[in-house]
Design an enzyme around this catalytic site. Sequence first.
Site: not given
Ligand code: AMP
Length: 283
Positions: A28, A30, A33-34, A58, A144, A147, A182-183
Amino acid sequence: MKVIETVDAFRDARCRAAEPLGLVPTMGYLHEGHLALVRRARADNRTVAASIFVNPTQFAPTEDLATYPRDMEGDLEKLEREGVDLVFAPDSDAVYPAGFDTYVDVGDVANRLEGQHRPGHFRGVATVVCKLLTIVRPDRAYFGQKDAQQCLVIRKLNADLNLGAEIVVVPTVRDPDGLALSSRNAYLKPEERAAALTLSRSLHLAREMYDDGVRDTEEIRSRMQALIESEPGARLDYVSIADAQTLDEFDAIDRPALVSLAVHVGSVRLIDNALLPSRLGAG
Ligand code: AMP
């Protein structure tokens, strides 16, 4: 768009969904990137599902689970706008009911880098992704490159446990000045945000050195380290230059390499990475 909170109701909806189905797992809050993952899933599949779940297993007890940014209402608006069909938004008890006691441990590739610095982190990631892939049974699941090690861990999990999804990795989305979205960027004060640019700048330096013909990993690593250490607002956790598949560190770049780093800026720990040679759009 249907928002579903329980495993049984999601399974029901999934049975009636048109194939193929693409899943975008998220925690979440969002950002673009998401949404790049969601758009890719929308282009590839007849049904798009997204999950929003801040996965407690995690996070270490010392980490930011309690303060992790949340905005369910805003997230649902964004997903609706992108044409998502199903949202799985369970609470913690739906995923980890009382008595839950089974975890997934991916081997070698999960024990390096982030695995070393955040013990137990990938155990939590692999456990929740295993559950999501089992509940949702997607044809494709989207992650993404931001990560990068997580992508390797999930590929291994998916292959070793025959989970049957195609794992699609989407390039990192960045702000125009280079900062990877990044969130956790939401925590950064303005001066910290400026210091955070040291991550993408050091990756840029690595890429320039590589393009100039430098292959010695120690030479590249020490220049990156010096650049990060010259930024008073940043504290380096690690810089690694390793085999892009196995994450084995090596002395000279003679096969595709993943340059990755983790840096503390204020109270925030940020990670970023780049592939050498750069895959088109994968940086
Ligand atoms: P998270 O909510 O941080 O767990 O991210 C969810 C998904 O979004 C994961 O697969 C992340 O790698 C991807 N993600 C997060 N930030 C980015 C970004 N800047 N560009 C592309 N994918 C991203």
